[in-house]
Motif scaffolding. Structure first.
Motif, short mmCIF file in Angstrom:
data_model
loop_
_atom_site.label_atom_id
_atom_site.label_comp_id
_atom_site.label_asym_id
_atom_site.label_seq_id
_atom_site.Cartn_x
_atom_site.Cartn_y
_atom_site.Cartn_z
N ARG A 1 -2.64 -3.99 -11.15
CA ARG A 1 -3.22 -4.75 -10.23
C ARG A 1 -2.86 -4.22 -8.58
N GLN A 2 -1.80 -3.20 -8.93
CA GLN A 2 -1.24 -2.46 -7.67
C GLN A 2 -0.69 -1.24 -8.37
N THR A 3 -1.24 -0.18 -7.28
CA THR A 3 -0.53 0.99 -7.75
C THR A 3 1.13 1.19 -7.46
N PRO A 4 1.68 2.25 -8.10
CA PRO A 4 3.11 1.95 -7.70
C PRO A 4 3.39 2.43 -6.25
N ALA A 5 2.52 2.97 -5.51
CA ALA A 5 2.70 3.23 -4.15
C ALA A 5 2.60 1.75 -3.40
N GLU A 6 1.50 1.14 -3.77
CA GLU A 6 1.32 -0.27 -3.09
C GLU A 6 2.38 -1.09 -3.60
N ALA A 7 2.86 -1.26 -4.71
CA ALA A 7 3.71 -2.05 -5.07
C ALA A 7 5.21 -1.77 -4.52
N ALA A 8 5.45 -0.64 -4.33
CA ALA A 8 6.60 -0.08 -3.77
C ALA A 8 6.81 -0.56 -2.39
N GLU A 9 5.90 -0.35 -1.58
CA GLU A 9 5.96 -0.69 0.05
C GLU A 9 6.10 -2.22 -0.11
N ALA A 10 5.40 -2.92 -0.73
CA ALA A 10 5.71 -4.34 -0.63
C ALA A 10 7.00 -4.91 -1.18
N MET A 11 7.35 -4.31 -2.43
CA MET A 11 8.68 -4.61 -2.73
C MET A 11 9.84 -4.27 -1.86
N ILE A 12 9.77 -3.25 -1.20
CA ILE A 12 10.75 -2.67 -0.30
C ILE A 12 10.95 -3.95 0.78
N GLY A 13 9.80 -4.11 1.38
CA GLY A 13 9.74 -5.45 2.31
C GLY A 13 10.22 -6.67 2.01
N GLU A 14 10.02 -7.05 0.70
CA GLU A 14 10.59 -8.39 0.37
C GLU A 14 12.01 -8.25 0.06
N MET A 15 12.37 -7.20 -0.68
CA MET A 15 13.89 -6.77 -0.86
C MET A 15 14.70 -7.12 0.37
N GLU A 16 14.15 -6.28 1.56
CA GLU A 16 14.74 -6.36 2.69
C GLU A 16 14.98 -7.76 3.34
N ARG A 17 14.07 -8.49 3.17
CA ARG A 17 13.97 -9.83 3.62
C ARG A 17 14.89 -10.62 2.90
N ALA A 18 15.07 -10.26 1.74
CA ALA A 18 16.16 -11.35 1.09
C ALA A 18 17.33 -10.97 1.12
N ILE A 19 17.97 -9.84 1.37
CA ILE A 19 19.27 -9.78 1.62
C ILE A 19 19.44 -9.78 3.12
N ALA A 20 18.64 -9.84 4.01
CA ALA A 20 18.77 -10.19 5.36
C ALA A 20 18.77 -11.51 5.83
N SER A 21 18.38 -12.27 5.11
CA SER A 21 18.14 -14.05 5.47
C SER A 21 19.43 -14.49 5.18
#
Length: 427
Positions: free
Chosen positions: A407-427
């Motif tokens: 449903r997503q390419t590795p590149a698409e998933a990687a960008e979204a995953m990085i953003g969500e992980m950054e938000r998780a540990i910054a919150s």
């Protein structure tokens, strides 16, 4: 906001309240009229763990008749809710069974005691570092685990494939062997999908990077994540892994219901303390292997010791010396170690470990011997996890599933995953 996020916020609010309290507030223990010191000790775990812990407490009290230890335990989720509330109210237990993902949340707010009075001279440096922040030593590792690829020899034999030499195999070897097993068996697979965040941690360590840094930020970028996700997609497409729906289902089931636990997978990523559980569930003589490496050298496999759990002491305790004396006994006394066995991981103290290993047999012995065997290959400990770390597992699993289903390419998933992980540990 989901139930998990609400619970996380509630815990964070409760923990944060401790910073407004005087650290001289009354702790969980006290002193009786006859001068006997009373300590409280809280842990999570099973009835079996409770029984063994009570035996260790009894052995300590026999040697220290002027100190009494009152134990209490609960399940994992209830434990952290209660501890957050107790800490905020200034009534934390004197001695606290601690997990690495919560250590910084408590230590950074002054809720834990610096344990410089506990002897760690017989510990590997990485085991010590599991409980150390830049402010001091706030957790003592009770036992250690190491990353491992668990192998089911019966599935290898069914496929007519030999178990590879784990001191020299590469990821290419892993992919080839997994594909051969899937093709050579009826309805079984060469490997389950990755265990997270373990799989990503080891992969990044092999690249000289880290999942999270000492500063509490992500230690990798979208290009690293894309390469990792592409690696797993390739294994799905080759048939080395099961198809997407089965992989997604395997992420959430209990260990005994997993592909590895039910004997449907020849290999899977686990921690060494899970050898016995998998062996019992599958009925197989499970063999722990090192992770493959990019170079074929065991020294490049990214191996490290992780604290199976730690012992901490409350920064509010009225008896810091006695609390540290109990922790010292728990991790350094041979009698205590033999009582506890490997229930809290392979003992971090090398002398205690040797005594415990002499008593082990079967899967427990295989696990302990593997931990001992990889010690010369250890890299540095992982940094103490930042706040929000516990959310990373589900984030990685979710984006892996998006890639498995394409449903997503590795590149698409990687960008979204990085953003969500950054938000998780910054919150």
């Amino acid at each position: 906001m989901g139930t998990m996020n609400k619970k996380r916020v509630a815990q964070a609010v409760a923990i944060a309240a401790v910073s407004a309290l005087a650290l001289t507030a009354c702790g969980g223990g006290g002193e009786s009229e006859d001068g006997e010191v009373q300590l409280s000790f809280a842990w999570w775990g099973s009835d079996d763990r409770s029984e063994l812990t009570e035996e260790i407490i009894a052995a300590f009290e026999e040697q220290n008749p002027d100190i009494k230890v009152q134990g209490s335990y609960s399940d994992w989720n209830g434990y952290w809710d209660r501890l957050a509330t107790q800490t905020a109210a200034g009534d934390a237990p004197d001695i606290i069974q601690m997990d690495s993902q919560y250590l910084r949340e408590y230590a950074d707010r002054g809720a834990l005691l610096d344990l410089s009075g506990v002897d760690v001279s017989k510990f590997d440096e990485s085991a010590i570092d599991n409980g150390r922040t830049e402010e001091g030593l706030f957790g003592i590792t009770t036992g250690v685990n190491a990353p491992t690829i668990l192998a089911n020899p019966a599935v290898f034999e069914e496929a007519g494939v030999e178990i590879p030499d784990d001191t020299t195999w590469t990821w290419e070897d892993y992919a080839e062997v997994s594909q051969q097993i899937s093709e050579g068996t009826d309805g079984k697979f060469g490997s389950s999908g990755p265990s997270e965040p373990l799989g990503l941690q080891v992969w990044l360590r092999q690249q000289g990077k880290a999942l999270t840094t000492e500063e509490g930020t992500l230690g990798f970028d979208a290009a690293d994540a894309e390469e990792y996700l592409q690696h797993h997609l390739d294994l799905v497409k080759s048939g080395a892994y099961p198809q997407a729906a089965m992989l997604a289902g395997d992420q959430t089931v209990s260990v005994d219901q997993s592909l590895m636990g039910t004997g449907q997978s020849a290999m899977a990523q686990y921690w060494t303390n899970q050898v016995s559980t998998i062996a019992s569930a599958s009925g197989a003589d499970i063999q722990p292997l090192r992770f493959p490496s990019p170079t074929g050298s065991a020294e490049d496999a990214g191996t490290f010791y992780k604290a199976s759990m730690l012992l901490s002491a409350s920064g509010q305790t009225e008896h810091p010396e006695e609390a540290q004396k109990f922790i010292d006994f728990f991790v350094n006394n041979v009698e205590a170690g033999v009582i506890g066995g490997t229930e809290r991981g392979v003992p971090a103290n090398s002398e205690v470990r040797e005594a415990v290993m002499a008593e082990l047999e079967g899967p427990d012995k295989a696990s302990a011997e593997f931990v001992q065997e990889v010690e010369p290959e250890l890299g540095p400990a992982e940094p103490i996890p930042p706040k929000g770390f516990s959310e990373l597992q589900n984030i990685v699993f979710r984006y892996e599933t998006e890639v498995y289903f394409e449903r997503q390419t590795p590149a698409e998933a990687a960008e979204a995953m990085i953003g969500e992980m950054e938000r998780a540990i910054a919150s």
